[in-house]
Design a protein around this motif. Structure first.
Motif, mmCIF file in Angstrom:
data_model
loop_
_atom_site.group_PDB
_atom_site.id
_atom_site.type_symbol
_atom_site.label_atom_id
_atom_site.label_comp_id
_atom_site.label_asym_id
_atom_site.label_seq_id
_atom_site.Cartn_x
_atom_site.Cartn_y
_atom_site.Cartn_z
ATOM 1 N N GLU A 99 0.860 -1.190 0.000
ATOM 2 C CA GLU A 99 0.000 0.000 0.000
ATOM 3 C C GLU A 99 0.895 1.238 0.000
ATOM 4 O OE1 GLU A 99 -2.863 -0.098 3.176
ATOM 5 O OE2 GLU A 99 -3.116 2.069 3.142
ATOM 6 N N MET A 100 0.678 2.132 -0.955
ATOM 7 C CA MET A 100 1.428 3.399 -0.993
ATOM 8 C C MET A 100 0.479 4.518 -0.600
ATOM 9 S SD MET A 100 2.556 2.744 -4.945
ATOM 10 C CE MET A 100 2.820 4.471 -5.284
ATOM 11 N N ARG A 101 0.990 5.435 0.191
ATOM 12 C CA ARG A 101 0.179 6.602 0.548
ATOM 13 C C ARG A 101 1.016 7.859 0.404
ATOM 14 N NH1 ARG A 101 -4.281 6.221 4.247
ATOM 15 N NH2 ARG A 101 -4.913 4.050 4.465
ATOM 16 N N GLU A 102 0.396 8.896 -0.133
ATOM 17 C CA GLU A 102 1.042 10.212 -0.162
ATOM 18 C C GLU A 102 0.420 11.046 0.952
ATOM 19 O OE1 GLU A 102 0.540 12.515 -3.750
ATOM 20 O OE2 GLU A 102 1.108 14.333 -2.688
ATOM 21 N N LEU A 103 1.277 11.546 1.838
ATOM 22 C CA LEU A 103 0.822 12.388 2.948
ATOM 23 C C LEU A 103 1.302 13.818 2.727
ATOM 24 C CD1 LEU A 103 2.092 10.118 5.917
ATOM 25 C CD2 LEU A 103 0.087 9.762 4.467
ATOM 26 N N ARG A 104 0.524 14.763 3.179
ATOM 27 C CA ARG A 104 1.008 16.152 3.229
ATOM 28 C C ARG A 104 1.331 16.457 4.668
ATOM 29 N NH1 ARG A 104 -0.753 18.840 -1.660
ATOM 30 N NH2 ARG A 104 -0.436 17.144 -3.126
ATOM 31 N N MET A 105 2.539 16.906 4.905
ATOM 32 C CA MET A 105 2.969 17.225 6.268
ATOM 33 C C MET A 105 3.740 18.533 6.256
ATOM 34 S SD MET A 105 4.196 13.452 7.632
ATOM 35 C CE MET A 105 4.485 13.950 9.327
ATOM 36 N N ARG A 106 3.377 19.445 7.166
ATOM 37 C CA ARG A 106 4.032 20.753 7.200
ATOM 38 C C ARG A 106 5.094 20.773 8.297
ATOM 39 N NH1 ARG A 106 3.100 27.055 7.192
ATOM 40 N NH2 ARG A 106 3.537 26.851 4.988
ATOM 41 N N THR A 108 7.944 11.568 -9.069
ATOM 42 C CA THR A 108 8.649 10.544 -9.855
ATOM 43 C C THR A 108 8.711 9.247 -9.052
ATOM 44 O OG1 THR A 108 10.929 11.067 -9.116
ATOM 45 C CG2 THR A 108 10.086 12.302 -11.018
ATOM 46 N N ALA A 109 8.854 9.369 -7.733
ATOM 47 C CA ALA A 109 8.923 8.166 -6.893
ATOM 48 C C ALA A 109 7.582 7.429 -6.914
ATOM 49 C CB ALA A 109 9.310 8.546 -5.465
ATOM 50 N N TRP A 110 6.492 8.184 -6.906
ATOM 51 C CA TRP A 110 5.159 7.556 -6.967
ATOM 52 C C TRP A 110 5.020 6.767 -8.272
ATOM 53 C CZ3 TRP A 110 1.393 7.444 -3.254
ATOM 54 C CH2 TRP A 110 0.135 6.944 -3.644
ATOM 55 N N HIS A 111 5.432 7.425 -9.364
ATOM 56 C CA HIS A 111 5.380 6.788 -10.691
ATOM 57 C C HIS A 111 6.202 5.497 -10.717
ATOM 58 C CE1 HIS A 111 5.969 6.147 -14.934
ATOM 59 N NE2 HIS A 111 7.170 6.669 -14.957
ATOM 60 N N ASP A 126 4.273 2.003 -11.122
ATOM 61 C CA ASP A 126 4.309 1.376 -12.445
ATOM 62 C C ASP A 126 5.427 0.354 -12.645
ATOM 63 O OD1 ASP A 126 2.122 2.942 -13.087
ATOM 64 O OD2 ASP A 126 3.356 4.589 -13.834
ATOM 65 N N PHE A 127 6.464 0.413 -11.840
ATOM 66 C CA PHE A 127 7.595 -0.493 -12.078
ATOM 67 C C PHE A 127 8.045 -1.324 -10.882
ATOM 68 C CE2 PHE A 127 7.914 2.946 -15.176
ATOM 69 C CZ PHE A 127 7.935 2.212 -16.349
ATOM 70 N N ILE A 128 8.068 -0.731 -9.695
ATOM 71 C CA ILE A 128 8.680 -1.430 -8.557
ATOM 72 C C ILE A 128 7.663 -2.329 -7.849
ATOM 73 C CG2 ILE A 128 9.913 -1.128 -6.362
ATOM 74 C CD1 ILE A 128 10.986 1.565 -7.553
ATOM 75 N N SER A 129 6.544 -1.770 -7.416
ATOM 76 C CA SER A 129 5.560 -2.586 -6.679
ATOM 77 C C SER A 129 5.058 -3.779 -7.492
ATOM 78 C CB SER A 129 4.385 -1.719 -6.218
ATOM 79 O OG SER A 129 4.847 -0.701 -5.364
ATOM 80 N N PRO A 130 4.750 -3.601 -8.807
ATOM 81 C CA PRO A 130 4.264 -4.757 -9.567
ATOM 82 C C PRO A 130 5.261 -5.925 -9.612
ATOM 83 C CG PRO A 130 3.838 -2.724 -10.773
ATOM 84 C CD PRO A 130 4.719 -2.365 -9.612
ATOM 85 N N SER A 183 17.281 -8.433 -6.686
ATOM 86 C CA SER A 183 17.130 -9.156 -7.951
ATOM 87 C C SER A 183 15.772 -8.866 -8.597
ATOM 88 C CB SER A 183 17.326 -10.658 -7.736
ATOM 89 O OG SER A 183 16.380 -11.125 -6.803
ATOM 90 N N LEU A 184 14.758 -8.570 -7.785
ATOM 91 C CA LEU A 184 13.429 -8.280 -8.351
ATOM 92 C C LEU A 184 13.398 -6.965 -9.121
ATOM 93 C CD1 LEU A 184 11.119 -9.358 -5.376
ATOM 94 C CD2 LEU A 184 11.636 -10.634 -7.459
ATOM 95 N N VAL A 185 14.190 -6.006 -8.675
ATOM 96 C CA VAL A 185 14.146 -4.685 -9.330
ATOM 97 C C VAL A 185 15.361 -4.448 -10.234
ATOM 98 C CG1 VAL A 185 12.698 -3.661 -7.533
ATOM 99 C CG2 VAL A 185 15.180 -3.502 -7.314
ATOM 100 N N ARG A 186 16.146 -5.503 -10.445
ATOM 101 C CA ARG A 186 17.306 -5.382 -11.328
ATOM 102 C C ARG A 186 16.829 -4.925 -12.703
ATOM 103 N NH1 ARG A 186 20.403 -10.087 -10.104
ATOM 104 N NH2 ARG A 186 21.120 -8.784 -8.389
ATOM 105 N N GLY A 187 17.584 -4.034 -13.301
ATOM 106 C CA GLY A 187 17.188 -3.533 -14.615
ATOM 107 C C GLY A 187 16.564 -2.149 -14.532
ATOM 108 N N ILE A 188 16.002 -1.827 -13.392
ATOM 109 C CA ILE A 188 15.505 -0.455 -13.214
ATOM 110 C C ILE A 188 16.716 0.401 -12.860
ATOM 111 C CG2 ILE A 188 14.056 1.078 -11.814
ATOM 112 C CD1 ILE A 188 12.199 -1.351 -11.319
#
Ligand code: OSB
Ligand code: MG
Length: 369
Positions: A7-14, A62-65, A69-73, A88-93
């Motif tokens: 699960e990814m979440r974007e938070l706004r924190m001041r 860019t990190a969300w993208h 689209d590439f790391i979590s899948p 090894s799972l993310v090799r190539g990125i």
């Protein structure tokens, strides 16, 4: 360990106060947190990418993208023998280390919780208490900076880092040294200088500074090696080091005498430990850098700092310097003598305030196997 859900979440924190470096000022943070589950336990990680592409090319967007689209899948639905299987799972990125680290560090937390051991022990750490320093941004005037340093010293912090840039350097260091003759002091330039500024560094060399952090270009090691020949003060690299290979090469050519390790910048614990080991084998001390993290990233920094070659105080400081209310419980606290104690609880050792995270969330995305 089976990765059942991410699960990814974007938070706004001041932030309580704006933080200014040679590349700009920030106060409203977009914090991405990652929660990973095996069906029973949950591990948490934080993406330390900033609001703009100035410290590095990564941003929270860019990190969300990359994560979506590439790391979590590639990671969801996979069976891990060890957290180090992540590589090894993310090799190539290529690149995008902060995006990777958000998930990789969550996997380490999950595994330590499944094994019911504190993460710092699982990593092989031995420092039960870690020494803390603070990073102080560029101020409006030298007087307000001196007052801020005084406050932090009274709070117990053992090393003061100030940010420097052309026009906010020699005079500032001279005044700080005059006011505080004995403190451990250092300057971080975030790549604001070039070799043409060598005379400025020779002047700053007189003030008994522990190190100059990343004085030159963010991808350079050659010019740093040249600069180091002309000054006594050790150079510490931050932005230029993304891997153990980068560290090995920088050390080999004499580009630095100290390295700052950040989990995000190197892509997580697998590489952070490798950088640590290369430095240890070459007699180069390291310390843990900070990226204005929420409590989740902060707790990971505390755990990382337990490794033996984290011999210098880092930029890991109390939650209350940054946030009105942190998303972990208890917040990260620093003792009157400037130290943080490791937690005895499993994983990162702090509870996650999921209600507060829910209130701070502006978007989320779930991957289920
Ligand atoms: O260069 O270490 C740095 C903050 C944002 C980006 C880069 C840096 C920093 C800091 C602050 O120095 C460290 C902290 O207090 O988290
Ligand atoms: Mg730095």
């Amino acid at each position: 360990m089976f990765i059942k859900q991410i699960e990814m979440r974007e938070l706004r924190m001041r932030l309580l106060h704006p933080f200014e470096t040679s590349f700009g000022s920030t106060q409203d943070r977009h914090v991405i947190v990652v929660k990973v589950r095996d069906g029973k336990e949950a591990g948490w990680g934080e993406v330390t990418a900033a609001e703009g592409p100035f410290y590095s090319y990564e941003t929270w967007e860019t990190a969300w993208h990359l994560l979506r689209d590439f790391i979590s899948p590639r990671v969801v639905g996979k069976e891990f023998e060890e957290p180090t299987d992540f590589a090894s799972l993310v090799r190539g990125i290529r690149g995008h280390n902060m995006a990777r680290a958000g998930l990789e560090t969550a996997v380490w937390d999950l595994e330590a919780k499944i094994k019911n051991v504190p993460l710092w022990k699982r990593l092989g750490g031995s420092r039960q208490r870690i020494e803390c320093g603070v990073s102080i941004g560029i101020h409006q005037s030298i007087d307000t900076l001196l007052a801020k340093i005084d406050t932090e010293l009274k709070a117990g912090y053992r090393r003061i880092k100030i940010k420097i840039k052309p026009g906010w350097d020699v005079e500032v260091l001279r005044e700080v040294r005059a006011a505080f003759p004995d403190i451990r002091l250092m300057g971080d330039a975030n790549s604001a200088y070039t070799l043409a500024d060598i005379e400025i560094f020779k002047k700053m060399d007189r003030y008994n500074v522990m190190m100059f952090e990343q004085p030159l270009h963010h991808e350079d090691i050659i010019d740093h090696a040249e600069l180091q020949k002309h000054i006594e003060t050790p150079i510490c690299l931050d932005e230029s080091i993304h891997s153990a290979e980068d560290a090995r090469k920088a050390i080999k050519i004499g580009a630095c005498k100290i390295i700052n390790i950040k989990l995000g910048r190197v892509g997580g614990y697998g590489e952070a430990r490798a950088v640590h080991d290369v430095c240890r084998d070459h007699g180069i001390p390291v310390w843990c850098g900070g990226m204005l993290e929420s409590g989740i990233g902060r707790a990971h920094n505390v755990a990382l700092s337990s490794l033996v070659n984290f011999a210098l105080p880092g930029d890991v400081s109390a939650s209350k310097r940054y946030w009105p209310e942190d998303i972990i419980d208890p917040p990260v606290e620093v003792s009157a003598d400037g130290q943080i104690s490791q937690s005895g609880r499993p994983g990162i050792g702090y509870s996650i305030k999921e209600d507060l995270i829910e209130r701070l969330t502006v978007r989320s995305q779930v991957f289920t196997a």
